[in-house]
Design a protein around this motif. Structure first.
Motif, PDB file in Angstrom:
ATOM      1  N   LYS A 181      13.140  -7.915  -2.529  1.00  0.00           N
ATOM      2  CA  LYS A 181      12.090  -7.024  -2.008  1.00  0.00           C
ATOM      3  C   LYS A 181      11.442  -6.206  -3.128  1.00  0.00           C
ATOM      4  O   LYS A 181      11.215  -5.015  -3.000  1.00  0.00           O
ATOM      5  CB  LYS A 181      12.648  -6.101  -0.922  1.00  0.00           C
ATOM      6  N   GLY A 182      11.194  -6.883  -4.250  1.00  0.00           N
ATOM      7  CA  GLY A 182      10.497  -6.249  -5.354  1.00  0.00           C
ATOM      8  C   GLY A 182      11.330  -5.323  -6.221  1.00  0.00           C
ATOM      9  O   GLY A 182      10.818  -4.739  -7.173  1.00  0.00           O
ATOM     10  N   LYS A 183      12.608  -5.170  -5.920  1.00  0.00           N
ATOM     11  CA  LYS A 183      13.478  -4.283  -6.696  1.00  0.00           C
ATOM     12  C   LYS A 183      14.623  -5.071  -7.316  1.00  0.00           C
ATOM     13  O   LYS A 183      15.121  -6.028  -6.731  1.00  0.00           O
ATOM     14  CB  LYS A 183      14.077  -3.191  -5.811  1.00  0.00           C
ATOM     15  N   SER A 184      15.065  -4.606  -8.489  1.00  0.00           N
ATOM     16  CA  SER A 184      16.242  -5.195  -9.122  1.00  0.00           C
ATOM     17  C   SER A 184      17.495  -4.549  -8.554  1.00  0.00           C
ATOM     18  O   SER A 184      17.540  -3.340  -8.340  1.00  0.00           O
ATOM     19  CB  SER A 184      16.204  -4.971 -10.633  1.00  0.00           C
ATOM     20  N   CYS A 194      29.248 -10.418  -0.045  1.00  0.00           N
ATOM     21  CA  CYS A 194      29.664  -9.803   1.220  1.00  0.00           C
ATOM     22  C   CYS A 194      29.339  -8.307   1.223  1.00  0.00           C
ATOM     23  O   CYS A 194      30.026  -7.522   1.873  1.00  0.00           O
ATOM     24  CB  CYS A 194      31.147 -10.045   1.482  1.00  0.00           C
ATOM     25  N   GLY A 195      28.279  -7.918   0.495  1.00  0.00           N
ATOM     26  CA  GLY A 195      27.894  -6.510   0.406  1.00  0.00           C
ATOM     27  C   GLY A 195      26.945  -6.087   1.515  1.00  0.00           C
ATOM     28  O   GLY A 195      26.813  -6.759   2.542  1.00  0.00           O
ATOM     29  N   ASP A 196      26.246  -4.984   1.277  1.00  0.00           N
ATOM     30  CA  ASP A 196      25.413  -4.356   2.300  1.00  0.00           C
ATOM     31  C   ASP A 196      23.994  -4.900   2.417  1.00  0.00           C
ATOM     32  O   ASP A 196      23.327  -4.657   3.425  1.00  0.00           O
ATOM     33  CB  ASP A 196      25.329  -2.840   2.045  1.00  0.00           C
ATOM     34  N   LEU A 197      23.489  -5.598   1.400  1.00  0.00           N
ATOM     35  CA  LEU A 197      22.138  -6.149   1.481  1.00  0.00           C
ATOM     36  C   LEU A 197      22.127  -7.313   2.477  1.00  0.00           C
ATOM     37  O   LEU A 197      23.085  -8.082   2.552  1.00  0.00           O
ATOM     38  CB  LEU A 197      21.664  -6.648   0.116  1.00  0.00           C
ATOM     39  N   ASP A 198      21.041  -7.456   3.203  1.00  0.00           N
ATOM     40  CA  ASP A 198      20.913  -8.527   4.195  1.00  0.00           C
ATOM     41  C   ASP A 198      20.373  -9.789   3.511  1.00  0.00           C
ATOM     42  O   ASP A 198      19.206 -10.160   3.674  1.00  0.00           O
ATOM     43  CB  ASP A 198      20.003  -8.084   5.334  1.00  0.00           C
ATOM     44  N   ILE A 199      21.245 -10.426   2.710  1.00  0.00           N
ATOM     45  CA  ILE A 199      20.841 -11.600   1.936  1.00  0.00           C
ATOM     46  C   ILE A 199      21.948 -12.648   1.941  1.00  0.00           C
ATOM     47  O   ILE A 199      23.104 -12.349   2.217  1.00  0.00           O
ATOM     48  CB  ILE A 199      20.526 -11.243   0.470  1.00  0.00           C
ATOM     49  N   GLU A 200      21.532 -13.873   1.613  1.00  0.00           N
ATOM     50  CA  GLU A 200      22.489 -14.951   1.334  1.00  0.00           C
ATOM     51  C   GLU A 200      22.536 -15.114  -0.169  1.00  0.00           C
ATOM     52  O   GLU A 200      21.507 -15.210  -0.837  1.00  0.00           O
ATOM     53  CB  GLU A 200      22.034 -16.259   1.969  1.00  0.00           C
TER      54      GLU A 200
END
Length: 97
Positions: free
Chosen positions: A11-14, A45-51
């Motif tokens: 989302k545009g952020k590192s 398995c962290g908090d960001l909604d990503i694979e």
């Protein structure tokens, strides 16, 4: 191991994703000439909604063999990978000590 991370753009952020946000699970095993080759899934398995995952392989037992490319959500870019995959495995001669 504290300095191990994967740097991603989401989302545009590192984001620096630390080693502690990943799990390593055995997903396959096949007998080969020098014993078993074991495949593992290295998964975020962290908090960001990503694979964010990749397959890594141990062969022979105790030795990092190879890794496959990262599998990610379409909106995730891998910028840098500072994970020492060899540190996950203990060579056979270490078991005898």
């Amino acid at each position: 191991m504290d300095n191990q991370y994967v740097l991603i753009k989401f989302k545009g952020k590192s984001h620096s994703v630390p080693l502690s946000d990943f799990e390593l699970n055995s997903v396959s095993s096949n007998e080969r000439g020098m014993g078993a080759e074991t495949g593992y899934e290295f998964s975020y398995c962290g908090d960001l909604d990503i694979e964010l995952n990749r397959q890594i392989y141990e062969y022979p037992v105790g030795c990092f063999n190879h890794k496959l490319d990262w599998q990610t959500s379409p909106n995730v870019e891998i910028i840098d990978d500072k994970i020492n995959y060899e540190s996950f495995f203990i060579p056979n001669d270490e078991y005898d000590k």
